[in-house]
Design a protein around this motif. Structure first.
Motif, PDB file in Angstrom:
ATOM      1  N   UNK A  20       0.789  -1.230   0.000  1.00 27.11           N
ATOM      2  CA  UNK A  20       0.000   0.000   0.000  1.00 27.11           C
ATOM      3  C   UNK A  20       0.827   1.289   0.000  1.00 27.11           C
ATOM      4  N   UNK A  21       2.127   1.192   0.111  1.00 31.19           N
ATOM      5  CA  UNK A  21       2.963   2.382   0.095  1.00 31.19           C
ATOM      6  C   UNK A  21       3.448   2.777   1.474  1.00 31.19           C
ATOM      7  N   UNK A  22       4.405   3.704   1.522  1.00 28.11           N
ATOM      8  CA  UNK A  22       5.032   4.053   2.796  1.00 28.11           C
ATOM      9  C   UNK A  22       4.147   4.836   3.767  1.00 28.11           C
ATOM     10  N   UNK A  23       3.043   5.388   3.300  1.00 27.70           N
ATOM     11  CA  UNK A  23       2.175   6.172   4.176  1.00 27.70           C
ATOM     12  C   UNK A  23       1.067   5.351   4.827  1.00 27.70           C
ATOM     13  N   UNK A  24       1.074   4.041   4.645  1.00 29.67           N
ATOM     14  CA  UNK A  24       0.055   3.169   5.239  1.00 29.67           C
ATOM     15  C   UNK A  24       0.259   3.099   6.751  1.00 29.67           C
ATOM     16  N   UNK A  25      -0.837   3.224   7.494  1.00 31.96           N
ATOM     17  CA  UNK A  25      -0.811   3.193   8.951  1.00 31.96           C
ATOM     18  C   UNK A  25      -1.768   2.116   9.456  1.00 31.96           C
ATOM     19  N   UNK A  26      -1.326   1.321  10.400  1.00 33.69           N
ATOM     20  CA  UNK A  26      -2.158   0.281  11.001  1.00 33.69           C
ATOM     21  C   UNK A  26      -3.044   0.927  12.057  1.00 33.69           C
ATOM     22  N   UNK A  27      -4.361   0.724  11.939  1.00 31.42           N
ATOM     23  CA  UNK A  27      -5.306   1.257  12.928  1.00 31.42           C
ATOM     24  C   UNK A  27      -5.609   0.232  14.008  1.00 31.42           C
ATOM     25  N   UNK A  28      -5.919  -1.004  13.603  1.00 32.07           N
ATOM     26  CA  UNK A  28      -6.237  -2.051  14.563  1.00 32.07           C
ATOM     27  C   UNK A  28      -5.514  -3.339  14.175  1.00 32.07           C
ATOM     28  N   UNK A  29      -5.277  -4.201  15.148  1.00 32.20           N
ATOM     29  CA  UNK A  29      -4.689  -5.520  14.915  1.00 32.20           C
ATOM     30  C   UNK A  29      -5.274  -6.485  15.938  1.00 32.20           C
ATOM     31  N   UNK A  30      -5.924  -7.540  15.454  1.00 31.48           N
ATOM     32  CA  UNK A  30      -6.539  -8.549  16.315  1.00 31.48           C
ATOM     33  C   UNK A  30      -6.010  -9.914  15.913  1.00 31.48           C
ATOM     34  N   UNK A  31      -5.622 -10.718  16.881  1.00 33.78           N
ATOM     35  CA  UNK A  31      -5.122 -12.060  16.616  1.00 33.78           C
ATOM     36  C   UNK A  31      -6.291 -13.029  16.636  1.00 33.78           C
ATOM     37  N   UNK A  32      -6.412 -13.826  15.567  1.00 31.37           N
ATOM     38  CA  UNK A  32      -7.434 -14.871  15.445  1.00 31.37           C
ATOM     39  C   UNK A  32      -6.722 -16.155  15.036  1.00 31.37           C
ATOM     40  N   UNK A  33      -6.261 -16.915  15.997  1.00 31.96           N
ATOM     41  CA  UNK A  33      -5.524 -18.141  15.689  1.00 31.96           C
ATOM     42  C   UNK A  33      -4.180 -17.806  15.058  1.00 31.96           C
ATOM     43  N   UNK A  34      -3.972 -18.276  13.836  1.00 30.26           N
ATOM     44  CA  UNK A  34      -2.734 -17.999  13.112  1.00 30.26           C
ATOM     45  C   UNK A  34      -2.840 -16.766  12.226  1.00 30.26           C
ATOM     46  N   UNK A  35      -3.940 -16.043  12.292  1.00 36.71           N
ATOM     47  CA  UNK A  35      -4.143 -14.857  11.464  1.00 36.71           C
ATOM     48  C   UNK A  35      -4.184 -13.597  12.317  1.00 36.71           C
ATOM     49  N   UNK A  36      -3.779 -12.514  11.700  1.00 33.71           N
ATOM     50  CA  UNK A  36      -3.920 -11.199  12.304  1.00 33.71           C
ATOM     51  C   UNK A  36      -4.845 -10.417  11.384  1.00 33.71           C
ATOM     52  N   UNK A  37      -5.929  -9.896  11.943  1.00 36.23           N
ATOM     53  CA  UNK A  37      -6.915  -9.152  11.158  1.00 36.23           C
ATOM     54  C   UNK A  37      -7.029  -7.746  11.705  1.00 36.23           C
ATOM     55  N   UNK A  38      -7.379  -6.814  10.829  1.00 38.91           N
ATOM     56  CA  UNK A  38      -7.549  -5.457  11.300  1.00 38.91           C
ATOM     57  C   UNK A  38      -7.825  -4.468  10.189  1.00 38.91           C
TER      58      UNK A  38
END
Length: 75
Positions: A20-38
């Motif tokens: 997505x480019x260098x200006x992408x910012x993570x807002x949320x991160x949730x762990x669901x087993x072996x996946x991270x969703x957000x």
């Protein structure tokens, strides 16, 4: 796969920045087993992501996208 928020952000920042480019910012991160969703904020978009930790695959989907106006003023 319980991890700290800082380690999740570090692990996600590489694949997210490359897609997505260098200006992408993570807002949320949730762990669901072996996946991270957000949610992440990119220039002009809000995206939903799913990161598979074992395969290092990142799947993204745009939820909100800003567009330019195509209509002309009536006056």
């Amino acid at each position: 796969m319980l991890r700290s928020v800082d380690s999740l952000r570090t692990e996600l920042s590489g694949p997210l920045t490359s897609r997505m480019g260098p200006k992408a910012k993570i807002l949320t991160a949730e762990v669901h087993g072996d996946e991270v969703r957000g949610l992440a904020l990119c220039p002009g978009k809000v995206i939903r992501y799913v990161f598979a930790a074992q395969t290092q695959r990142l799947h993204t989907q745009a939820l909100l996208s800003l567009t330019t106006s195509t209509s002309k003023p009536a006056a």
